[in-house]
Design a protein around this motif. Structure first.
Motif, PDB file in Angstrom:
ATOM      1  N   ALA A  43     132.025  93.148  66.672  1.00  0.00           N
ATOM      2  CA  ALA A  43     131.656  92.473  68.182  1.00  0.00           C
ATOM      3  C   ALA A  43     129.992  92.630  67.329  1.00  0.00           C
ATOM      4  N   PHE A  44     129.544  93.483  67.137  1.00  0.00           N
ATOM      5  CA  PHE A  44     128.024  94.197  66.654  1.00  0.00           C
ATOM      6  C   PHE A  44     127.967  93.155  65.868  1.00  0.00           C
ATOM      7  N   ILE A  45     127.998  92.769  64.844  1.00  0.00           N
ATOM      8  CA  ILE A  45     127.715  91.156  63.884  1.00  0.00           C
ATOM      9  C   ILE A  45     127.814  89.542  64.623  1.00  0.00           C
ATOM     10  N   SER A  46     128.633  89.800  65.214  1.00  0.00           N
ATOM     11  CA  SER A  46     128.438  88.452  66.582  1.00  0.00           C
ATOM     12  C   SER A  46     127.001  88.473  67.029  1.00  0.00           C
TER      13      SER A  46
ATOM     14  N   VAL B 280     124.044  90.822  66.894  1.00  0.00           N
ATOM     15  CA  VAL B 280     123.473  90.311  66.228  1.00  0.00           C
ATOM     16  C   VAL B 280     122.946  88.700  65.037  1.00  0.00           C
ATOM     17  N   THR B 281     124.139  88.104  65.555  1.00  0.00           N
ATOM     18  CA  THR B 281     124.287  86.388  65.028  1.00  0.00           C
ATOM     19  C   THR B 281     123.290  85.895  65.769  1.00  0.00           C
ATOM     20  N   MET B 282     124.490  86.019  67.081  1.00  0.00           N
ATOM     21  CA  MET B 282     123.693  85.400  68.896  1.00  0.00           C
ATOM     22  C   MET B 282     121.695  85.915  68.479  1.00  0.00           C
ATOM     23  N   ILE B 283     121.611  87.061  68.020  1.00  0.00           N
ATOM     24  CA  ILE B 283     120.194  87.196  68.646  1.00  0.00           C
ATOM     25  C   ILE B 283     119.469  87.089  67.610  1.00  0.00           C
ATOM     26  N   SER B 284     120.236  87.290  66.281  1.00  0.00           N
ATOM     27  CA  SER B 284     118.814  86.081  65.374  1.00  0.00           C
ATOM     28  C   SER B 284     118.737  84.765  65.989  1.00  0.00           C
ATOM     29  N   GLY B 285     119.921  83.871  65.919  1.00  0.00           N
ATOM     30  CA  GLY B 285     119.878  82.435  66.110  1.00  0.00           C
ATOM     31  C   GLY B 285     118.438  82.600  67.556  1.00  0.00           C
ATOM     32  N   THR B 286     118.326  83.262  69.340  1.00  0.00           N
ATOM     33  CA  THR B 286     117.749  83.099  69.614  1.00  0.00           C
ATOM     34  C   THR B 286     116.479  83.542  69.248  1.00  0.00           C
ATOM     35  N   MET B 287     116.055  84.533  67.980  1.00  0.00           N
ATOM     36  CA  MET B 287     114.599  84.906  67.838  1.00  0.00           C
ATOM     37  C   MET B 287     114.502  83.669  67.557  1.00  0.00           C
ATOM     38  N   LEU B 288     114.998  83.157  66.390  1.00  0.00           N
ATOM     39  CA  LEU B 288     114.879  82.217  65.314  1.00  0.00           C
ATOM     40  C   LEU B 288     114.583  80.632  66.106  1.00  0.00           C
ATOM     41  N   SER B 289     115.358  79.809  67.257  1.00  0.00           N
ATOM     42  CA  SER B 289     115.286  79.046  67.908  1.00  0.00           C
ATOM     43  C   SER B 289     114.310  78.870  68.833  1.00  0.00           C
ATOM     44  N   ASP B 290     114.619  79.960  70.004  1.00  0.00           N
ATOM     45  CA  ASP B 290     113.963  80.343  71.474  1.00  0.00           C
ATOM     46  C   ASP B 290     113.251  81.055  71.165  1.00  0.00           C
ATOM     47  N   PRO B 291     111.955  81.914  70.476  1.00  0.00           N
ATOM     48  CA  PRO B 291     111.765  82.935  71.344  1.00  0.00           C
ATOM     49  C   PRO B 291     110.901  82.803  72.310  1.00  0.00           C
ATOM     50  N   ASN B 292     110.273  84.340  72.827  1.00  0.00           N
ATOM     51  CA  ASN B 292     109.226  84.094  73.792  1.00  0.00           C
ATOM     52  C   ASN B 292     108.773  85.685  73.858  1.00  0.00           C
ATOM     53  N   ILE B 293     107.784  85.687  73.410  1.00  0.00           N
ATOM     54  CA  ILE B 293     107.496  87.010  72.568  1.00  0.00           C
ATOM     55  C   ILE B 293     105.900  86.371  73.049  1.00  0.00           C
ATOM     56  N   ILE B 294     105.583  87.570  73.615  1.00  0.00           N
ATOM     57  CA  ILE B 294     104.632  87.818  74.802  1.00  0.00           C
ATOM     58  C   ILE B 294     103.443  89.075  73.731  1.00  0.00           C
ATOM     59  N   HIS B 295     102.330  88.289  73.588  1.00  0.00           N
ATOM     60  CA  HIS B 295     100.900  88.569  72.486  1.00  0.00           C
ATOM     61  C   HIS B 295      99.991  89.344  73.291  1.00  0.00           C
ATOM     62  N   SER B 296      99.694  90.466  72.864  1.00  0.00           N
ATOM     63  CA  SER B 296      98.158  91.411  73.971  1.00  0.00           C
ATOM     64  C   SER B 296      97.421  91.903  72.606  1.00  0.00           C
ATOM     65  N   VAL B 297      96.282  92.152  72.630  1.00  0.00           N
ATOM     66  CA  VAL B 297      95.210  92.395  71.811  1.00  0.00           C
ATOM     67  C   VAL B 297      94.862  94.090  72.317  1.00  0.00           C
TER      68      VAL B 297
END
Length: 380
Positions: A118-121, A123-140
């Motif tokens: 279940a954990f591997i599954s 991680v696979t889904m999280i990795s897919g969302t990180m690479l395909s459609d990441p929503n990253i908030i950035h600030s300085v």
């Protein structure tokens, strides 16, 4: 190709960090992480033990992830910084999986169960969302670039679920292992590993929440430095703990031993230690007679002079080490690298310390009372 969403404040120009220590301290702590990586890599190559292989992977991914996190915070280009940040997060996930596998091997000598699948599954889904459609908030903040994932997205929710589930699973297993461990040294190992996990994983897993909820007046560069610092300290605690038991590999896994028995070639018990409270001395006598008879029948029918090495039952495993004047039997739930090493070391020390008593054995079991110290060294 999906675009990456980056929220930039108007004043996103790069400035020198107001707290250089937030980068200096993690950079210094990066060195011992690499040292532990090299140490466990050598141990994995020499001893061919899965535990060391996953420790090597864990320190490699953690070290690189920490380095990438520091780099992403000082890169002047937000586009390059967010790519570096994503790479660091993926390596953090791999590091966490390696840690889960390490403790699965500590508890049982098999890699996968339904929880780890279940954990591997996840991680696979999280990795897919990180690479395909990441929503990253950035600030300085304080001269450092800060990146974190938007939590109100599928990837953010999955990451939060993975963090909570994996930490809960680790805590549960820590409590169980500490309760069931028979060795004081092993209980101490579990305690220090738990402390290391609290530093390296709990703080790191909830770092994005800290960024998201922190009020504007906090020095974000100090928070970044502290989180990286805590993660590094936690990994060092884990590394030191496993390093200290490097010369006692039987402590690297929880043992599930019911009985240790030494008996002569003629079938007379010489020494025994019962670990299972349900077993009695009568059971030991019966087992000794049964093993002697089975060995004799096997040797006679197959014309093979050597004794049986292993007998597998449905929920038990019986391992036998043969010596010229005696045999040593270990009854356990299942065999692990740790129990095999402990068994071999016990037989070696028993033969070395009691060679004369074994050669002249005539039924006096009191001559081997001191063997309890050897048992305590490797099993208790």
């Amino acid at each position: 190709m999906n675009e990456i969403t980056i929220t930039l404040p108007k004043s996103a120009s790069f400035q020198a960090p107001t707290n250089p220590g937030s980068l200096l301290i993690p950079s210094i702590l990066f060195t011992p992480i690499i040292i532990f990586f090299m140490y466990f890599l050598v141990k994995a190559i020499k001893e061919r033990q899965k535990m060391y292989a996953f420790l090597t992977l864990m320190f490699a991914t953690t070290g690189i992830a920490n380095l990438l996190n520091v780099i992403s915070s000082i890169l002047p280009s937000p586009a390059t910084g967010q790519v570096t940040f994503i790479a660091a997060q993926l390596l953090d996930l791999i590091s966490m999986l390696a840690l889960l596998l390490v403790f699965q091997l500590f508890d049982k000598d098999r890699l996968l169960n339904w929880q780890l699948v279940a954990f591997i599954s996840l991680v696979t889904m999280i990795s897919g969302t990180m690479l395909s459609d990441p929503n990253i908030i950035h600030s300085v903040e304080g001269g450092l670039h800060v990146y974190f994932f938007e939590h109100r997205t599928l990837g953010g929710v999955l990451l939060l679920v993975f963090s909570i589930a994996s930490i809960t699973w680790l805590v549960y297993n820590f409590i169980k292992m500490r309760r069931e461990a028979t060795s004081k040294k092993q209980k101490s190992i579990v305690k220090w590993l738990m402390i290391g996990i609290v530093f390296s994983q709990v703080l790191g897993a909830f770092a994005p929440v800290t960024f998201n909820l922190a009020p504007g007046w906090l020095e974000m560069d100090r928070i970044i430095g502290n989180i990286t610092l805590f993660k590094s300290i936690g990994m060092l605690i884990v590394g030191i703990t496993f390093y200290k038991v490097g010369n006692t590999p039987w402590l690297l896994q929880r043992q599930h031993v019911q009985l240790l028995l030494v008996y002569s070639r003629s079938g007379i018990p010489m020494f025994s230690r019962i670990f299972d409270k349900a077993m009695t001395d009568s059971d030991v006598q019966l087992l000794t007679g049964a093993m002697t008879a089975i060995t004799a029948i096997f040797n006679e029918s197959t014309k093979v002079a050597r004794a049986i090495e292993t007998i597998l039952f449905k929920e038990r495993e019986l391992r036998i080490i043969e010596r010229p004047a005696f045999l040593c039997v270990l009854l356990e739930e299942y065999s692990t690298h740790a129990s095999e090493t402990a068994h071999e070391n016990f037989v070696r020390d028993f033969e070395r310390n009691y060679g004369m008593e074994v050669a002249s054995f005539s039924g006096n079991q009191n001559a081997f009372d001191g063997a309890s110290e050897i048992v305590n060294r490797y099993f208790a």
